[in-house]
Design a protein around this motif. Sequence first.
Motif, PDB file in Angstrom:
ATOM      1  N   GLU A  29       9.518   5.616   4.219  1.00  0.00           N
ATOM      2  CA  GLU A  29       9.220   6.830   4.989  1.00  0.00           C
ATOM      3  C   GLU A  29       7.728   6.916   5.287  1.00  0.00           C
ATOM      4  O   GLU A  29       7.316   7.272   6.391  1.00  0.00           O
ATOM      5  N   MET A  30       6.924   6.579   4.291  1.00  0.00           N
ATOM      6  CA  MET A  30       5.478   6.579   4.489  1.00  0.00           C
ATOM      7  C   MET A  30       5.078   5.566   5.561  1.00  0.00           C
ATOM      8  O   MET A  30       4.271   5.853   6.455  1.00  0.00           O
ATOM      9  N   ALA A  31       5.651   4.363   5.487  1.00  0.00           N
ATOM     10  CA  ALA A  31       5.341   3.307   6.453  1.00  0.00           C
ATOM     11  C   ALA A  31       5.703   3.730   7.871  1.00  0.00           C
ATOM     12  O   ALA A  31       5.004   3.394   8.832  1.00  0.00           O
ATOM     13  N   ASN A  32       6.801   4.460   8.016  1.00  0.00           N
ATOM     14  CA  ASN A  32       7.234   4.874   9.340  1.00  0.00           C
ATOM     15  C   ASN A  32       6.242   5.823  10.002  1.00  0.00           C
ATOM     16  O   ASN A  32       6.145   5.878  11.221  1.00  0.00           O
ATOM     17  N   GLY A  75      -2.125  16.409  -6.161  1.00  0.00           N
ATOM     18  CA  GLY A  75      -3.315  15.586  -6.341  1.00  0.00           C
ATOM     19  C   GLY A  75      -3.927  15.120  -5.033  1.00  0.00           C
ATOM     20  O   GLY A  75      -3.397  15.374  -3.938  1.00  0.00           O
ATOM     21  N   ASP A  76      -5.047  14.418  -5.146  1.00  0.00           N
ATOM     22  CA  ASP A  76      -5.781  13.972  -3.966  1.00  0.00           C
ATOM     23  C   ASP A  76      -4.982  12.992  -3.107  1.00  0.00           C
ATOM     24  O   ASP A  76      -5.044  13.041  -1.869  1.00  0.00           O
ATOM     25  N   VAL A  77      -4.227  12.093  -3.761  1.00  0.00           N
ATOM     26  CA  VAL A  77      -3.440  11.113  -2.991  1.00  0.00           C
ATOM     27  C   VAL A  77      -2.384  11.822  -2.159  1.00  0.00           C
ATOM     28  O   VAL A  77      -2.187  11.524  -0.973  1.00  0.00           O
ATOM     29  N   ALA A  78      -1.692  12.803  -2.783  1.00  0.00           N
ATOM     30  CA  ALA A  78      -0.660  13.553  -2.064  1.00  0.00           C
ATOM     31  C   ALA A  78      -1.268  14.331  -0.900  1.00  0.00           C
ATOM     32  O   ALA A  78      -0.700  14.391   0.201  1.00  0.00           O
ATOM     33  N   LYS A  79      -2.443  14.909  -1.113  1.00  0.00           N
ATOM     34  CA  LYS A  79      -3.111  15.656  -0.043  1.00  0.00           C
ATOM     35  C   LYS A  79      -3.500  14.729   1.106  1.00  0.00           C
ATOM     36  O   LYS A  79      -3.369  15.085   2.282  1.00  0.00           O
ATOM     37  N   ASP A  80      -3.986  13.530   0.758  1.00  0.00           N
ATOM     38  CA  ASP A  80      -4.316  12.551   1.798  1.00  0.00           C
ATOM     39  C   ASP A  80      -3.069  12.119   2.563  1.00  0.00           C
ATOM     40  O   ASP A  80      -3.113  11.899   3.781  1.00  0.00           O
ATOM     41  N   CYS A  81      -1.952  11.981   1.846  1.00  0.00           N
ATOM     42  CA  CYS A  81      -0.674  11.639   2.489  1.00  0.00           C
ATOM     43  C   CYS A  81      -0.324  12.681   3.549  1.00  0.00           C
ATOM     44  O   CYS A  81       0.046  12.340   4.674  1.00  0.00           O
ATOM     45  N   MET A 120       0.827  -1.189   0.000  1.00  0.00           N
ATOM     46  CA  MET A 120       0.000   0.000   0.000  1.00  0.00           C
ATOM     47  C   MET A 120       0.874   1.256   0.000  1.00  0.00           C
ATOM     48  O   MET A 120       0.603   2.213  -0.732  1.00  0.00           O
ATOM     49  N   CYS A 121       1.908   1.270   0.820  1.00  0.00           N
ATOM     50  CA  CYS A 121       2.794   2.427   0.882  1.00  0.00           C
ATOM     51  C   CYS A 121       3.538   2.636  -0.436  1.00  0.00           C
ATOM     52  O   CYS A 121       3.800   3.777  -0.836  1.00  0.00           O
ATOM     53  N   ILE A 122       3.870   1.551  -1.125  1.00  0.00           N
ATOM     54  CA  ILE A 122       4.532   1.651  -2.430  1.00  0.00           C
ATOM     55  C   ILE A 122       3.609   2.336  -3.431  1.00  0.00           C
ATOM     56  O   ILE A 122       4.015   3.265  -4.153  1.00  0.00           O
ATOM     57  N   LEU A 123       2.353   1.907  -3.479  1.00  0.00           N
ATOM     58  CA  LEU A 123       1.390   2.484  -4.418  1.00  0.00           C
ATOM     59  C   LEU A 123       1.107   3.946  -4.090  1.00  0.00           C
ATOM     60  O   LEU A 123       1.057   4.807  -4.978  1.00  0.00           O
ATOM     61  N   VAL A 124       0.922   4.242  -2.808  1.00  0.00           N
ATOM     62  CA  VAL A 124       0.588   5.602  -2.389  1.00  0.00           C
ATOM     63  C   VAL A 124       1.753   6.556  -2.643  1.00  0.00           C
ATOM     64  O   VAL A 124       1.569   7.671  -3.151  1.00  0.00           O
ATOM     65  N   THR A 125       2.963   6.129  -2.296  1.00  0.00           N
ATOM     66  CA  THR A 125       4.138   6.983  -2.498  1.00  0.00           C
ATOM     67  C   THR A 125       4.348   7.280  -3.977  1.00  0.00           C
ATOM     68  O   THR A 125       4.643   8.424  -4.360  1.00  0.00           O
ATOM     69  N   LYS A 126       4.184   6.282  -4.814  1.00  0.00           N
ATOM     70  CA  LYS A 126       4.336   6.468  -6.257  1.00  0.00           C
ATOM     71  C   LYS A 126       3.328   7.496  -6.783  1.00  0.00           C
ATOM     72  O   LYS A 126       3.684   8.426  -7.513  1.00  0.00           O
ATOM     73  N   ALA A 127       2.064   7.345  -6.387  1.00  0.00           N
ATOM     74  CA  ALA A 127       1.026   8.264  -6.852  1.00  0.00           C
ATOM     75  C   ALA A 127       1.246   9.679  -6.324  1.00  0.00           C
ATOM     76  O   ALA A 127       1.054  10.667  -7.053  1.00  0.00           O
ATOM     77  N   ALA A 128       1.665   9.797  -5.068  1.00  0.00           N
ATOM     78  CA  ALA A 128       1.883  11.116  -4.471  1.00  0.00           C
ATOM     79  C   ALA A 128       3.041  11.847  -5.132  1.00  0.00           C
ATOM     80  O   ALA A 128       2.977  13.060  -5.376  1.00  0.00           O
ATOM     81  N   ARG A 129       4.102  11.135  -5.454  1.00  0.00           N
ATOM     82  CA  ARG A 129       5.267  11.765  -6.074  1.00  0.00           C
ATOM     83  C   ARG A 129       4.991  12.135  -7.534  1.00  0.00           C
ATOM     84  O   ARG A 129       5.560  13.102  -8.048  1.00  0.00           O
TER      85      ARG A 129
END
Length: 233
Positions: free
Chosen positions: A42-45, A15-21, A1-10
Amino acid sequence: MCILVTKAAREDPEGDVAKDCRRVCRKDDPGNSSWVPSTPEEMANFVLHTAFMGTENSSAVTHSRAKRLGDAIGSYHLSIKIDLMVKAVLQVFQIATGHMPRFASRGGTMSEDLALQNIQARLRMVTSYLMAQLLPWVRGRSGFLLVLGSANVDEGLRGYMTKYDCSSADLNPIGGISKGDLKRMLIYLSREYPGMDVLAEVANAPPTAELRPIDAATATAEAGHSQTDEEDM
């Protein structure tokens, strides 16, 4: 999940994913308006807290796996010994009844043995909820965490579990998944993602509760312990 989210945020920092992050990681103040996690670790931490809650009956092998798994994922990981809690509960029982239970390997009955195993498992649930409430405070953050359970469908169908231990949580991500499917998933992920070799090691390790004293004569190198789920069942 963190891999997918980090990729989308970067890929889309606005975007919405980055804002949710930024909201989930408490980075949504004006000074961090463009922050996104630099790596999945970093996201997982920020979002995942893990703990190895060992006792004198836990093996060094499992302790090592938990530490290496936490390092690989990037979680905020703690190694905790709960022996003091176990001894305190047993002392309360002894004061109340005048009796002290023993493991079967030390001359106790099966009722004593099971009670001694169950109290360790239940205290892990209590410790988990304490950590969930206070670790954000420890890390200088607000709010609280959700406790993730680790019981699977095979344990539920067989009744091979302790009430109010790892089967009791806010969320149980693998509660409806069989051990066979879980093992295949772990092996797949160990191949799919670099640096996650420890997942295959976890999948191939003999399942063990590690709630009885270790018998060095019968402990295996893979399990690190003499107690196995299959033999118990």
